[in-house]
Design a protein around this motif. Sequence first.
Motif, mmCIF file in Angstrom:
data_model
loop_
_atom_site.group_PDB
_atom_site.id
_atom_site.type_symbol
_atom_site.label_atom_id
_atom_site.label_comp_id
_atom_site.label_asym_id
_atom_site.label_seq_id
_atom_site.Cartn_x
_atom_site.Cartn_y
_atom_site.Cartn_z
ATOM 1 N N GLY A 446 -11.425 1.103 97.704
ATOM 2 C CA GLY A 446 -10.897 2.268 97.015
ATOM 3 C C GLY A 446 -11.958 2.938 96.175
ATOM 4 N N ASP A 447 -11.501 3.844 95.320
ATOM 5 C CA ASP A 447 -12.419 4.629 94.491
ATOM 6 C C ASP A 447 -12.726 3.983 93.151
ATOM 7 N N GLY A 448 -12.172 2.804 92.891
ATOM 8 C CA GLY A 448 -12.357 2.175 91.585
ATOM 9 C C GLY A 448 -13.789 1.775 91.331
ATOM 10 N N ASN A 449 -14.166 1.782 90.069
ATOM 11 C CA ASN A 449 -15.514 1.396 89.660
ATOM 12 C C ASN A 449 -15.461 -0.010 89.080
ATOM 13 N N TYR A 450 -15.829 -0.987 89.883
ATOM 14 C CA TYR A 450 -15.718 -2.384 89.469
ATOM 15 C C TYR A 450 -17.092 -3.055 89.528
ATOM 16 N N SER A 451 -17.215 -4.135 88.777
ATOM 17 C CA SER A 451 -18.461 -4.894 88.794
ATOM 18 C C SER A 451 -18.636 -5.539 90.159
ATOM 19 N N SER A 452 -19.869 -5.823 90.503
ATOM 20 C CA SER A 452 -20.167 -6.344 91.836
ATOM 21 C C SER A 452 -19.971 -7.850 91.948
ATOM 22 N N ASP A 453 -19.827 -8.551 90.810
ATOM 23 C CA ASP A 453 -19.694 -9.998 90.880
ATOM 24 C C ASP A 453 -18.370 -10.371 91.527
ATOM 25 N N SER A 454 -18.382 -11.420 92.345
ATOM 26 C CA SER A 454 -17.189 -11.834 93.058
ATOM 27 C C SER A 454 -16.342 -12.734 92.176
ATOM 28 N N GLU A 455 -15.027 -12.494 92.199
ATOM 29 C CA GLU A 455 -14.109 -13.333 91.434
ATOM 30 C C GLU A 455 -13.144 -14.034 92.377
ATOM 31 N N ASP A 456 -13.367 -13.946 93.678
ATOM 32 C CA ASP A 456 -12.360 -14.362 94.635
ATOM 33 C C ASP A 456 -12.910 -15.427 95.578
ATOM 34 N N SER A 457 -13.375 -16.527 95.026
ATOM 35 C CA SER A 457 -13.890 -17.606 95.861
ATOM 36 C C SER A 457 -12.731 -18.226 96.630
ATOM 37 N N ASP A 458 -12.889 -18.333 97.945
ATOM 38 C CA ASP A 458 -11.813 -18.845 98.782
ATOM 39 C C ASP A 458 -11.647 -20.345 98.599
ATOM 40 N N THR A 459 -10.405 -20.800 98.644
ATOM 41 C CA THR A 459 -10.125 -22.228 98.556
ATOM 42 C C THR A 459 -10.489 -22.908 99.874
ATOM 43 N N GLU A 460 -10.646 -24.213 99.808
ATOM 44 C CA GLU A 460 -10.941 -24.962 101.026
ATOM 45 C C GLU A 460 -9.809 -24.814 102.039
ATOM 46 N N GLU A 461 -8.586 -24.777 101.516
ATOM 47 C CA GLU A 461 -7.427 -24.629 102.396
ATOM 48 C C GLU A 461 -7.475 -23.292 103.143
ATOM 49 N N TYR A 462 -7.869 -22.220 102.434
ATOM 50 C CA TYR A 462 -7.910 -20.904 103.069
ATOM 51 C C TYR A 462 -9.023 -20.846 104.113
ATOM 52 N N ILE A 463 -10.188 -21.385 103.774
ATOM 53 C CA ILE A 463 -11.318 -21.373 104.724
ATOM 54 C C ILE A 463 -10.942 -22.121 106.003
ATOM 55 N N LYS A 464 -10.217 -23.212 105.835
ATOM 56 C CA LYS A 464 -9.825 -24.027 106.982
ATOM 57 C C LYS A 464 -8.827 -23.300 107.880
ATOM 58 N N MET A 465 -7.936 -22.504 107.249
ATOM 59 C CA MET A 465 -6.860 -21.864 108.001
ATOM 60 C C MET A 465 -7.127 -20.387 108.309
ATOM 61 N N ARG A 466 -8.227 -19.851 107.842
ATOM 62 C CA ARG A 466 -8.462 -18.418 107.905
ATOM 63 C C ARG A 466 -8.300 -17.842 109.311
ATOM 64 N N ASP A 467 -8.858 -18.483 110.308
ATOM 65 C CA ASP A 467 -8.817 -17.950 111.670
ATOM 66 C C ASP A 467 -7.438 -18.080 112.319
ATOM 67 N N LYS A 468 -6.563 -18.868 111.698
ATOM 68 C CA LYS A 468 -5.239 -19.079 112.279
ATOM 69 C C LYS A 468 -4.160 -18.242 111.586
ATOM 70 N N ILE A 469 -4.575 -17.511 110.540
ATOM 71 C CA ILE A 469 -3.606 -16.702 109.788
ATOM 72 C C ILE A 469 -3.436 -15.360 110.479
ATOM 73 N N ASN A 470 -2.194 -14.973 110.675
ATOM 74 C CA ASN A 470 -1.891 -13.664 111.240
ATOM 75 C C ASN A 470 -2.036 -12.636 110.119
ATOM 76 N N PRO A 471 -3.035 -11.743 110.158
ATOM 77 C CA PRO A 471 -3.260 -10.820 109.043
ATOM 78 C C PRO A 471 -2.130 -9.812 108.853
ATOM 79 N N VAL A 472 -1.335 -9.562 109.898
ATOM 80 C CA VAL A 472 -0.250 -8.588 109.770
ATOM 81 C C VAL A 472 0.852 -9.127 108.884
ATOM 82 N N VAL A 473 1.261 -10.374 109.106
ATOM 83 C CA VAL A 473 2.350 -10.962 108.318
ATOM 84 C C VAL A 473 1.819 -11.759 107.136
ATOM 85 N N GLY A 474 0.511 -12.118 107.142
ATOM 86 C CA GLY A 474 -0.097 -12.783 106.002
ATOM 87 C C GLY A 474 0.173 -14.266 105.916
#
Length: 542
Positions: A446-474
């Motif tokens: 979007g157009d927001g002005n935010y700092s570049s530092d990442s605050e959203d480190s993925d959990t181990e559970e998410y990294i493990k399941m990421r490719d199996k998650i349907n992005p449409v239904v989440g």
Amino acid sequence: MDEITVNKLEKCSENEFVDCIENFNKKRLISLLFSRLSQWPDGRISCLEAIRILGRDKVNLDQLFTRENLGTLVNLAGLVAEEEEIANHCTSVSDPRVIIEAQKCLCNLIYNCSLAQKTCSNNGCVEGILLRLRTYKDPNLPHEIKFFDMRMLFLLTALCAEIRPKVRDQLHGLTYLMEVLDLILKDNVSKNSASGTGRRTFNKGSRRGKSNQGPEVCTAPCLSDEEVDTAVEVLKVLFNLTVNTEKFNLEEEEEAHYLRLVSILHDILLSDTKNPEKRDVLQSHTVDLLTNMPVSSYEELMTPVVKMDEDNPNIFEGMDMEAVHVLLQFLERRVEKTYKTYREPLSPILTTLVECSHAHSTIRKFLKKKVLPPLKDFSQRPEEGTALRNRLVKLMTSPAFDVKELVADFLFVLCKENVTRLIKYTGYGNAAGLLAKRGLMLGGNGDGNYSSDSEDSDTEEYIKMRDKINPVVGCYQERKPNHHLDDLTEEQREYEAMQLVDMMDKLAREGSIRPMRIGEDGKPIAIDHILEMREDLFKNKD
């Protein structure tokens, strides 16, 4: 009754005759009551009670009451514009019952009668209220007088918008009304401290305070019902005075006023009440007023920490975030009720949290930690469940348009307006409305002005399941075999596809559906023929 009216009565219908006689009787009664007000001092309260009841009827009040009548009520309410009169009489009320009854009469008439609104805006009534504000420190001044003063001022500023600049600027209404709120809080703390009934403490220190004065620890007020009622009326007046005012390019003095006001609202948010239901009402009007504040003033919702407490979940990045946490709890209660009834107003609290999060990174990060905690369970859709995130995501497809947009904006800001991150928490289907509106259907930021530092480190559970998650239904979904298509040849599949295109084209020509594609600006645009979607598909493949 004059000759013309008598002649009219001879020719009118039965209903018109009855109405005319009733108005005539009321007029005579009102004239008699006002004459007795000056003749019989001991009967004033009874006369005023009768006038108050007559003032509830909205029919023909402009004809029944005169400017002189209203002036009499203003004087009986002690609302005279002369400063010396205030100094001499209002600090030691001779008969507060008369003042209160006159105030009640004026409240009814101002609410129901346009003549009373115009007259009381120009006959010194407003000036009298603002002058009497200076006497509110007097412990002998009854609570009811303060309450009905504020009720009258609220009605006048709500129904007569033209007097708002006068009250706000010429009569310094913001300053005096802030002092009233401050006085309520401080008097309450003093009484509780003296009686030993003080509640919890909080860090009280302005971010704009002097460098040699650190924050102090204060006792949170525990407000009585009377104190809450008066504070609510003051908040309503302040809302009227600040609505639709300029929030940007403020002069230094204006900015200081808003900073002080939000600092007081911070203390109100942390206040307890003897009646839990009153606390919700108090917080509701506080939130309403916060929607009118410039974003720069929201920093006063945070206070520097006096002493670090690792066990306090509301201390974040060296700031006490308890007031922000109270706002979040208020949102949760409103969402809980809305989830069941769709009747609780959500727009004010959502607007406040969106503005706070957008303006101050510390508030945004604190709220994200609470609202969008790291993902670990992917077995159900984001809108399923009872957590705040689940219920907010469900509201992204609410039939209430304003709620749907504000919830989506709030979650998008918490995600630093990053499309990928938003989809991770909500699913593409729930976020589609916001993405279409902002031209982000193809991804991006979007157009927001935010700092570049990442605050959203993925959990181990998410990294493990990421490719199996349907992005449409989440959420995680097993791929289901498509037996119908899997058994077809390429020619058969193309035939079935063209059959589908024909059916969709027929529906489009009948007006049942409106085919669209994603334009270069990322927003959906209408197409003339369904085959244009096929052309876009080949372009994307290339």
